[in-house]
Every structure is written in structure tokens, then in C-alpha cells.
Design a protein around this motif. Sequence first.
Motif, PDB file in Angstrom:
ATOM      1  N   ALA A 198      -5.447  -3.528 -34.216  1.00  0.00           N
ATOM      2  CA  ALA A 198      -6.416  -2.427 -34.277  1.00  0.00           C
ATOM      3  C   ALA A 198      -6.038  -1.472 -35.408  1.00  0.00           C
ATOM      4  O   ALA A 198      -6.899  -1.036 -36.182  1.00  0.00           O
ATOM      5  CB  ALA A 198      -6.484  -1.702 -32.942  1.00  0.00           C
ATOM      6  N   ALA A 222      -1.928  -6.378 -30.132  1.00  0.00           N
ATOM      7  CA  ALA A 222      -3.319  -5.934 -30.220  1.00  0.00           C
ATOM      8  C   ALA A 222      -3.390  -4.546 -30.864  1.00  0.00           C
ATOM      9  O   ALA A 222      -4.309  -4.258 -31.637  1.00  0.00           O
ATOM     10  CB  ALA A 222      -3.949  -5.913 -28.826  1.00  0.00           C
ATOM     11  N   MET A 225     -17.975  -4.067 -26.666  1.00  0.00           N
ATOM     12  CA  MET A 225     -16.648  -3.738 -27.204  1.00  0.00           C
ATOM     13  C   MET A 225     -15.724  -3.448 -26.026  1.00  0.00           C
ATOM     14  O   MET A 225     -15.535  -2.304 -25.623  1.00  0.00           O
ATOM     15  CB  MET A 225     -16.762  -2.530 -28.139  1.00  0.00           C
ATOM     16  CG  MET A 225     -15.477  -2.158 -28.826  1.00  0.00           C
ATOM     17  SD  MET A 225     -15.740  -1.598 -30.526  1.00  0.00           S
ATOM     18  CE  MET A 225     -15.794   0.162 -30.321  1.00  0.00           C
ATOM     19  N   ALA A 226     -15.166  -4.468 -25.456  1.00  0.00           N
ATOM     20  CA  ALA A 226     -14.271  -4.308 -24.312  1.00  0.00           C
ATOM     21  C   ALA A 226     -12.946  -3.722 -24.776  1.00  0.00           C
ATOM     22  O   ALA A 226     -12.482  -4.002 -25.882  1.00  0.00           O
ATOM     23  CB  ALA A 226     -14.020  -5.658 -23.655  1.00  0.00           C
ATOM     24  N   GLN A 227     -12.385  -2.871 -23.957  1.00  0.00           N
ATOM     25  CA  GLN A 227     -11.115  -2.271 -24.347  1.00  0.00           C
ATOM     26  C   GLN A 227     -10.006  -3.315 -24.279  1.00  0.00           C
ATOM     27  O   GLN A 227      -9.883  -4.054 -23.313  1.00  0.00           O
ATOM     28  CB  GLN A 227     -10.810  -1.106 -23.414  1.00  0.00           C
ATOM     29  CG  GLN A 227      -9.609  -0.317 -23.916  1.00  0.00           C
ATOM     30  CD  GLN A 227      -9.491   0.981 -23.177  1.00  0.00           C
ATOM     31  OE1 GLN A 227     -10.457   1.716 -23.056  1.00  0.00           O
ATOM     32  NE2 GLN A 227      -8.308   1.260 -22.703  1.00  0.00           N
ATOM     33  N   ALA A 228      -9.235  -3.371 -25.326  1.00  0.00           N
ATOM     34  CA  ALA A 228      -8.177  -4.376 -25.391  1.00  0.00           C
ATOM     35  C   ALA A 228      -7.046  -4.001 -24.438  1.00  0.00           C
ATOM     36  O   ALA A 228      -6.869  -2.841 -24.097  1.00  0.00           O
ATOM     37  CB  ALA A 228      -7.645  -4.483 -26.808  1.00  0.00           C
ATOM     38  N   GLU A 229      -6.339  -4.997 -23.977  1.00  0.00           N
ATOM     39  CA  GLU A 229      -5.130  -4.738 -23.190  1.00  0.00           C
ATOM     40  C   GLU A 229      -4.116  -4.028 -24.069  1.00  0.00           C
ATOM     41  O   GLU A 229      -4.056  -4.239 -25.269  1.00  0.00           O
ATOM     42  CB  GLU A 229      -4.527  -6.063 -22.725  1.00  0.00           C
ATOM     43  CG  GLU A 229      -5.172  -6.572 -21.468  1.00  0.00           C
ATOM     44  CD  GLU A 229      -4.260  -7.608 -20.814  1.00  0.00           C
ATOM     45  OE1 GLU A 229      -3.306  -8.052 -21.457  1.00  0.00           O
ATOM     46  OE2 GLU A 229      -4.520  -7.948 -19.658  1.00  0.00           O
ATOM     47  N   PHE A 230      -3.286  -3.211 -23.425  1.00  0.00           N
ATOM     48  CA  PHE A 230      -2.385  -2.423 -24.237  1.00  0.00           C
ATOM     49  C   PHE A 230      -1.119  -3.185 -24.589  1.00  0.00           C
ATOM     50  O   PHE A 230      -0.037  -2.876 -24.136  1.00  0.00           O
ATOM     51  CB  PHE A 230      -2.039  -1.105 -23.540  1.00  0.00           C
ATOM     52  CG  PHE A 230      -1.849  -0.028 -24.545  1.00  0.00           C
ATOM     53  CD1 PHE A 230      -2.610   1.119 -24.521  1.00  0.00           C
ATOM     54  CD2 PHE A 230      -0.935  -0.185 -25.577  1.00  0.00           C
ATOM     55  CE1 PHE A 230      -2.451   2.083 -25.485  1.00  0.00           C
ATOM     56  CE2 PHE A 230      -0.780   0.772 -26.535  1.00  0.00           C
ATOM     57  CZ  PHE A 230      -1.533   1.913 -26.492  1.00  0.00           C
ATOM     58  N   PHE A 262      -7.358   1.893 -26.890  1.00  0.00           N
ATOM     59  CA  PHE A 262      -7.849   1.540 -28.229  1.00  0.00           C
ATOM     60  C   PHE A 262      -8.694   0.290 -28.101  1.00  0.00           C
ATOM     61  O   PHE A 262      -8.606  -0.459 -27.123  1.00  0.00           O
ATOM     62  CB  PHE A 262      -6.679   1.292 -29.195  1.00  0.00           C
ATOM     63  CG  PHE A 262      -5.847   0.095 -28.834  1.00  0.00           C
ATOM     64  CD1 PHE A 262      -4.776   0.219 -27.966  1.00  0.00           C
ATOM     65  CD2 PHE A 262      -6.152  -1.160 -29.349  1.00  0.00           C
ATOM     66  CE1 PHE A 262      -4.020  -0.886 -27.599  1.00  0.00           C
ATOM     67  CE2 PHE A 262      -5.392  -2.271 -28.990  1.00  0.00           C
ATOM     68  CZ  PHE A 262      -4.333  -2.133 -28.116  1.00  0.00           C
ATOM     69  N   ASP A 263      -9.534   0.055 -29.079  1.00  0.00           N
ATOM     70  CA  ASP A 263     -10.262  -1.208 -29.175  1.00  0.00           C
ATOM     71  C   ASP A 263     -10.626  -1.424 -30.630  1.00  0.00           C
ATOM     72  O   ASP A 263     -10.532  -0.505 -31.448  1.00  0.00           O
ATOM     73  CB  ASP A 263     -11.506  -1.226 -28.277  1.00  0.00           C
ATOM     74  CG  ASP A 263     -12.392  -0.016 -28.476  1.00  0.00           C
ATOM     75  OD1 ASP A 263     -12.235   0.681 -29.501  1.00  0.00           O
ATOM     76  OD2 ASP A 263     -13.240   0.239 -27.624  1.00  0.00           O
ATOM     77  N   HIS A 264     -10.971  -2.635 -30.959  1.00  0.00           N
ATOM     78  CA  HIS A 264     -11.425  -2.880 -32.332  1.00  0.00           C
ATOM     79  C   HIS A 264     -12.370  -4.067 -32.379  1.00  0.00           C
ATOM     80  O   HIS A 264     -12.410  -4.886 -31.464  1.00  0.00           O
ATOM     81  CB  HIS A 264     -10.252  -3.049 -33.298  1.00  0.00           C
ATOM     82  CG  HIS A 264      -9.574  -4.382 -33.233  1.00  0.00           C
ATOM     83  ND1 HIS A 264      -9.599  -5.272 -34.265  1.00  0.00           N
ATOM     84  CD2 HIS A 264      -8.858  -4.944 -32.252  1.00  0.00           C
ATOM     85  CE1 HIS A 264      -8.918  -6.341 -33.926  1.00  0.00           C
ATOM     86  NE2 HIS A 264      -8.445  -6.172 -32.722  1.00  0.00           N
ATOM     87  N   ALA A 295     -12.490   0.272 -35.409  1.00  0.00           N
ATOM     88  CA  ALA A 295     -11.441   0.458 -34.398  1.00  0.00           C
ATOM     89  C   ALA A 295     -11.529   1.879 -33.865  1.00  0.00           C
ATOM     90  O   ALA A 295     -12.079   2.769 -34.530  1.00  0.00           O
ATOM     91  CB  ALA A 295     -10.065   0.191 -35.000  1.00  0.00           C
ATOM     92  N   PHE A 326      -9.178   4.835 -31.436  1.00  0.00           N
ATOM     93  CA  PHE A 326      -7.944   5.196 -30.753  1.00  0.00           C
ATOM     94  C   PHE A 326      -8.201   6.464 -29.947  1.00  0.00           C
ATOM     95  O   PHE A 326      -8.489   7.513 -30.526  1.00  0.00           O
ATOM     96  CB  PHE A 326      -6.820   5.411 -31.775  1.00  0.00           C
ATOM     97  CG  PHE A 326      -6.566   4.196 -32.620  1.00  0.00           C
ATOM     98  CD1 PHE A 326      -5.746   3.170 -32.159  1.00  0.00           C
ATOM     99  CD2 PHE A 326      -7.193   4.043 -33.859  1.00  0.00           C
ATOM    100  CE1 PHE A 326      -5.540   2.031 -32.922  1.00  0.00           C
ATOM    101  CE2 PHE A 326      -6.992   2.909 -34.620  1.00  0.00           C
ATOM    102  CZ  PHE A 326      -6.165   1.893 -34.158  1.00  0.00           C
TER     103      PHE A 326
END
Lengths: 326, 326
Positions: free
Chosen positions: B14, B10, B1-6, A141-143, A116, A118
Amino acid sequence: MAQAEFDSQAFRQALGSFTTGVTIITATAPDGTPVGLTANSFNSVSLDPPMVLWSLAKTSLSVAAFSEAEHWNVHVLSQHQQELSNKFAAKGEDKFNDTNLEAGISSAPLIADCSARFQCRNMVTHDGGDHLIFIGEVLGFDHQALPPLVFQQGQYAMTARKPWAAVNLSSEPTAPQCSYNEDLLGYLLGRSHFQMLYRMRKVLDEQALEDSHFFALSVLNIQQNLSLEQLNTHLDYTGHSVNLEDMAFLEKQDLICQKSEDNYQLTTAGRETSLHHIAQAKVIEEELITELGAGDVMALKLLLKRLIHQTDPGLPDLWSTEDKSA
Amino acid sequence: MAQAEFDSQAFRQALGSFTTGVTIITATAPDGTPVGLTANSFNSVSLDPPMVLWSLAKTSLSVAAFSEAEHWNVHVLSQHQQELSNKFAAKGEDKFNDTNLEAGISSAPLIADCSARFQCRNMVTHDGGDHLIFIGEVLGFDHQALPPLVFQQGQYAMTARKPWAAVNLSSEPTAPQCSYNEDLLGYLLGRSHFQMLYRMRKVLDEQALEDSHFFALSVLNIQQNLSLEQLNTHLDYTGHSVNLEDMAFLEKQDLICQKSEDNYQLTTAGRETSLHHIAQAKVIEEELITELGAGDVMALKLLLKRLIHQTDPGLPDLWSTEDKSA
């Protein structure tokens, strides 16, 4: 549980009981130099607004860079990044050499292939004794589903997850203490082994191969040109053995041949058969990875290797290239 | 690794990639009411002076009590305290009922049998978005060698420690991909099982017992009055079986007898022998606990049970009391 004396080492040890993940935190100093270090003092703070924190020793060479930085990134490391963790835990200026970076929201270095990440705005720092507490607002952020690296009692670790449903093999309440029960390690290992082999058995049955034949072919797959005695040396600890009758059967099946008298090797068909067995074993393992999770299977393999190390009665090294044709 | 929606969920997910221990934090409200809650937002801050921190949601019913408290205690929970963790994570007023408490430095409740405990003076709180960050000075601490409870991705977990020395079974570099190699799960399980059984073999050899005899006696230890066919039903998945000749051998050794024709049970000597086997298996397990660590052996057993669950080909429940004498 007597209270420990208040010395720094004992305090560290007690803190080590609290398990953590491992992170690398990065920023870019005002002069453009990338800085980064390994920290396990990370934790979440707030969901809305999204905020996280971590602590940095005031004696760290990077204190000025992080304090002045407008942004920093937190990378929760995966099991595959243990070397990266060591690299960023050490002092040195070439930490970012050979480190796979990606473009991020800010100029702070963004490391690839983490569990992950941040990306944070440096909001505020608070005094924390010999450390500074950094609090950041999470801008992005992503994971990924990569098993995270874990730290406990001063060493790296892996996790074995405990699903919410209890794991009880028997429908009955726990069997009496003095009897074999499902919690006995020897039983669990035996049953695991036999159930895995059971999944192989269909493939073995197609060629009427018994377990001892399967084991013998596996050994010959790794080491060619073995005498019957050498072969059985490798099989001995399994309690299985092969005799001249077994070898004649395998020869008749065109799976093995004798290079010279009492010197066995796989035929082309035998090698193909053995490779087919390996492929099947790998399919079974892939199924288990899907069912149990990649991290859990990694942890299981780690623990089995440690057990094998401890219980090794001094087995001959099957993969050794020495004494192959002794 | 696409950035997740905030989104909040989610973000939680993470954050779940960062593994933590599990703590219970306690205090006594000004009116004397004990308060306590489960938190994984704990972390160390400073060694000198010794300081730790944790975060509490501003919406928590205990905010006032903790804010006004002069002291609070942090308990790093052990694997044995999972139920306690659940209890203190839920809302309720009887959390301290049946909880084993000890006398501490302050009036804050001090829970027994934890992996580590930190008795703190409530130094300062900082704003942390929807949480309050509590920072405490550690006045006293202690710890015990109890495997700590771990939390990762929203579920409890155990740790498998990775010793600094790499675990390589072979003296050679990794064998080629297409060949059997020491990283194949099936191989590791087989070798583990056989090496454990190898440690049993001395005991078995004393009575000239083969593996199949050992397995048969074990089954009869759990279920008496089985026909030869029933016995072999339980042995089937092991690839082992017993025949009339084996049964005659065991009868001659005075280990089993027939209650009626084709209805076998252990004799007194047979039961003693089987109990001796179990005792030996437990000695081997205790040795391993010493060698690998109690937490690691617990994690191994957990993972083996999960594997057995997944690979169970539908084995008859050995411990079932049903159909015993069918």
C-alpha cells in the motif's frame, strides 16, 4: 554544478527534483467541520508499529483542526483524481461537495477511489520550522491497482515503470554509434506502429484490404461525403494514397458508395467493417494494457499526444465538423 | 475496496502506491569512515528555515554513524544513477569506490551528477517506531536539469510529465465511443510514426526515395550482402516490400550494387546517403528532446521498447551477426 544562491524559489525548485505522489489528508475539526488539503510531504516512517508522517504549514487555516483531531486519513491519489487534487489544493469551504465518501474507522472523511488510503491515529506532532510534522499510527489501510498521480518539478506526471529485466531488442550488444540502432526514436516509433498494424493485418487480409484501404475506410468512418482529393488530403502525411482503382475495388467490395460523382461514403457493410476494425484495435489495446499495465499505457498515450502536438505539420483536423462537405 | 489484513507485506504494498524519488544519504562516521545508503523516505519539511527529513531503520548498521554525525548530505538521484542506487541499497564496504565525489560544505561525502543535492546540518532526530526520523537544516543545495530516478510499487520508473494545458488533438469534443477517436493507441502510434517520417520526407524526396527504398537502405546499412528475399523478410512486418524494379532504381541511383547475383550491398554513396538519413533522424530526435524534455523522451523510448517486446511477432533480429550471409 555551481551552488545556487540560497533563495526560497531556488530551494523549492531543487526540492521539486524529488518526485512524490500526491495525497489528500482529511480530518474532522472538533466542531464537526470536515477539513482536507492536498499534500505531497507524506512518507512512510515505520513498519512495526505502522507509522506515517506528513507536514503542514503553520500558516495553514487547518492547523488547529488537524492538531486537535484524534484521527486523520491519508489518501494517495490516482491518475483519475487530478481534479480532486486541484480542488483540495485550493482554498474553499465546499471541498467535500460532490466528493465520494465512505465510512471509515474514525470520523475523519474517507475519500473513495484512491490508489491507497491510510486511516491514522494522530500520535504526535514535531516542530519543523515553518511547518508542523504530523506522525500517525496506521489503524487501517487499503489499496487498489489504480495508476497513482505523480508530482515532479511543480507539475503532475505519470510513471513509466522500468521492469527489472533490461529492455534490449537486439541479442547483440549496442550497434555502433553511426549506424541505425534500436535506440533511435524514429525506429522505435516505426517498429511500434508496424507491429501494432501487424496484429491488425489478419483482420484486414480477410477482406484483402491493403493499408491504404484501411486508412481510407477509417477516414470515411469519421467524415462522410469526401471527394477523392479530400480523402487523400487526410492520408497525405501517411505517405499512402488511394486512386480511382482503389475506390472501384472498395465499391466492388460493397464497402463504399458514391452519393454523387466523386463524393464517397461508407455503405452499411463498410461501416460495419470499419467498426470491426476499431473493435479489433481496442482488443489489441486491451491486451497491451494487461501486458504493460494500465498506467504505463496511459503514460505512453500521453507522450504520443505530446509528440503529435509538437510534430504536427499542420494536418487538417479529422474530427472537425467544419468544411465537411466543402 | 475491501480493507486489507494488517500484515507487514500488504502495508508495504500500500505504501508503494505513493511514488517517490530515490536518494542516497551520506555522512562521515566519527572515525572518518564514509557511510551511505539509499533511501526513499526523504521529504521536504520547511522552507524558512530550510529543513528536510528522512527515516532510517533502527536496525541499520549506519544508525550510530548518522546519529553522531554533525552533517549529512541528501542526493536526489537522476535516471543515470540507477546502478548507484542499487550499490548503496546493498550492504558492502566499498560503496564509495568508483563513486565520483566532490568537495562540499562538510566532511560528508558529496556525490557528483545528481538531480539535486542538499547539504545538511544534523539538527534533531525523533523516534519513529522501528525507524529514526532525521531532521536536517539545509546549509547548501544545488540542482541540475537531469531526469530524476523514480520509485513506485517496488520498482524503478521514469516520469512522463503532464503539462498544465490539456492535450487534445482535435478541436472538437471527444468523438463518439464507437468511432475511431484520438485516444486509440493504434491511431496515436500511426500518427506519431507518420509525422516523424514526414519530417524525414524532405530529405528522402531530394533523391526521389519512397518509404520502401528508405527502409531497404536502412536494412542494408545494418546488414550487408542480402538477397532480395532476405531483404524483404526484414521489411515484411512493415507491409512494405521491394521488387527487382526498385532494386534496379536504387542501382541506377548508385546507392546499391550487387556483389554477386541477388546479393545486394550499399555502395559508398549509398552508405553516405543512409548515414545522412540517420543524422537527419537524430536531428529530429534532438529537436523533440528540446521540445518535450529529455526525461519524457527517455520515458517514451522505454515504453515503446516494452511495447515492441510485447507485440513482437517473432521478427528476425536485424542486428544479429548470425546467418548474415546464409
